[in-house]
Design a protein around this motif. Structure first.
Motif, PDB file in Angstrom:
ATOM      1  N   CYS A  35       3.595  -0.078  11.452  1.00  0.00           N
ATOM      2  CA  CYS A  35       4.615  -0.796  12.208  1.00  0.00           C
ATOM      3  C   CYS A  35       5.364  -1.746  11.283  1.00  0.00           C
ATOM      4  N   HIS A  36       6.433  -2.318  11.767  1.00  0.00           N
ATOM      5  CA  HIS A  36       7.257  -3.201  10.943  1.00  0.00           C
ATOM      6  C   HIS A  36       6.482  -4.426  10.461  1.00  0.00           C
ATOM      7  N   VAL A  37       5.542  -4.920  11.237  1.00  0.00           N
ATOM      8  CA  VAL A  37       4.752  -6.090  10.841  1.00  0.00           C
ATOM      9  C   VAL A  37       3.772  -5.715   9.730  1.00  0.00           C
ATOM     10  N   CYS A  38       3.036  -4.633   9.903  1.00  0.00           N
ATOM     11  CA  CYS A  38       2.065  -4.192   8.892  1.00  0.00           C
ATOM     12  C   CYS A  38       2.768  -3.696   7.624  1.00  0.00           C
ATOM     13  N   ALA A  39       3.906  -3.030   7.777  1.00  0.00           N
ATOM     14  CA  ALA A  39       4.641  -2.552   6.608  1.00  0.00           C
ATOM     15  C   ALA A  39       5.075  -3.733   5.749  1.00  0.00           C
ATOM     16  N   LYS A  40       5.546  -4.789   6.381  1.00  0.00           N
ATOM     17  CA  LYS A  40       5.952  -5.978   5.624  1.00  0.00           C
ATOM     18  C   LYS A  40       4.756  -6.627   4.938  1.00  0.00           C
ATOM     19  N   ALA A  41       3.630  -6.691   5.629  1.00  0.00           N
ATOM     20  CA  ALA A  41       2.426  -7.311   5.072  1.00  0.00           C
ATOM     21  C   ALA A  41       1.834  -6.493   3.925  1.00  0.00           C
ATOM     22  N   HIS A  42       2.058  -5.176   3.923  1.00  0.00           N
ATOM     23  CA  HIS A  42       1.432  -4.298   2.932  1.00  0.00           C
ATOM     24  C   HIS A  42       2.452  -3.645   2.004  1.00  0.00           C
ATOM     25  N   VAL A  43       3.617  -4.259   1.836  1.00  0.00           N
ATOM     26  CA  VAL A  43       4.674  -3.660   1.028  1.00  0.00           C
ATOM     27  C   VAL A  43       4.241  -3.436  -0.420  1.00  0.00           C
ATOM     28  N   ARG A  44       3.441  -4.315  -0.982  1.00  0.00           N
ATOM     29  CA  ARG A  44       2.987  -4.116  -2.375  1.00  0.00           C
ATOM     30  C   ARG A  44       2.091  -2.891  -2.488  1.00  0.00           C
ATOM     31  N   ASP A  45       1.246  -2.655  -1.508  1.00  0.00           N
ATOM     32  CA  ASP A  45       0.405  -1.450  -1.507  1.00  0.00           C
ATOM     33  C   ASP A  45       1.281  -0.202  -1.436  1.00  0.00           C
ATOM     34  N   ILE A  46       2.307  -0.257  -0.595  1.00  0.00           N
ATOM     35  CA  ILE A  46       3.206   0.885  -0.433  1.00  0.00           C
ATOM     36  C   ILE A  46       3.943   1.157  -1.732  1.00  0.00           C
ATOM     37  N   GLU A  47       4.495   0.110  -2.358  1.00  0.00           N
ATOM     38  CA  GLU A  47       5.213   0.280  -3.611  1.00  0.00           C
ATOM     39  C   GLU A  47       4.299   0.765  -4.724  1.00  0.00           C
ATOM     40  N   GLY A  48       3.032   0.379  -4.698  1.00  0.00           N
ATOM     41  CA  GLY A  48       2.076   0.796  -5.719  1.00  0.00           C
ATOM     42  C   GLY A  48       1.800   2.285  -5.700  1.00  0.00           C
ATOM     43  N   LYS A  49       2.088   2.946  -4.595  1.00  0.00           N
ATOM     44  CA  LYS A  49       1.858   4.390  -4.488  1.00  0.00           C
ATOM     45  C   LYS A  49       3.046   5.213  -4.962  1.00  0.00           C
ATOM     46  N   LEU A  50       4.169   4.556  -5.258  1.00  0.00           N
ATOM     47  CA  LEU A  50       5.347   5.292  -5.711  1.00  0.00           C
ATOM     48  C   LEU A  50       5.130   5.792  -7.130  1.00  0.00           C
ATOM     49  N   PRO A  51       5.622   7.000  -7.442  1.00  0.00           N
ATOM     50  CA  PRO A  51       5.475   7.548  -8.784  1.00  0.00           C
ATOM     51  C   PRO A  51       6.288   6.733  -9.790  1.00  0.00           C
ATOM     52  N   ASP A  52       5.896   6.795 -11.051  1.00  0.00           N
ATOM     53  CA  ASP A  52       6.577   6.059 -12.120  1.00  0.00           C
ATOM     54  C   ASP A  52       8.064   6.405 -12.196  1.00  0.00           C
ATOM     55  N   GLU A  53       8.416   7.647 -11.888  1.00  0.00           N
ATOM     56  CA  GLU A  53       9.806   8.094 -11.968  1.00  0.00           C
ATOM     57  C   GLU A  53      10.700   7.294 -11.033  1.00  0.00           C
ATOM     58  N   TYR A  54      10.146   6.782  -9.959  1.00  0.00           N
ATOM     59  CA  TYR A  54      10.938   6.016  -8.987  1.00  0.00           C
ATOM     60  C   TYR A  54      11.506   4.743  -9.623  1.00  0.00           C
ATOM     61  N   TRP A  55      10.777   4.137 -10.521  1.00  0.00           N
ATOM     62  CA  TRP A  55      11.153   2.848 -11.082  1.00  0.00           C
ATOM     63  C   TRP A  55      12.082   2.970 -12.300  1.00  0.00           C
ATOM     64  N   ARG A  56      12.397   4.156 -12.705  1.00  0.00           N
ATOM     65  CA  ARG A  56      13.270   4.350 -13.882  1.00  0.00           C
ATOM     66  C   ARG A  56      14.700   4.472 -13.488  1.00  0.00           C
TER      67      ARG A  56
END
Length: 56
Positions: A35-56
């Motif tokens: 949900c929008h509340v949990c997504a905001k609270a766990h945004v760092r976990d979500i971003e940590g799962k993105l592949p390295d190519e995303y950040w280039r």
């Protein structure tokens, strides 16, 4: 029924505008929602799962 994987909040309990901020994850053919509340609270976990190519 769509519900938050972390807190159990139901999709029907939020407005359409709030639902736009929900996040989904597909794992092994299963879709899990945050949900929008949990997504905001766990945004760092979500971003940590993105592949390295995303950040280039």
């Amino acid at each position: 029924m769509t519900a938050c994987h972390r807190c159990g909040r139901s999709r029907t309990s939020v407005s359409d505008l709030e639902f736009l901020a929900w996040s989904s994850e597909r794992t092994g053919g299963t879709v899990r929602w945050l949900c929008h509340v949990c997504a905001k609270a766990h945004v760092r976990d979500i971003e940590g799962k993105l592949p390295d190519e995303y950040w280039r």
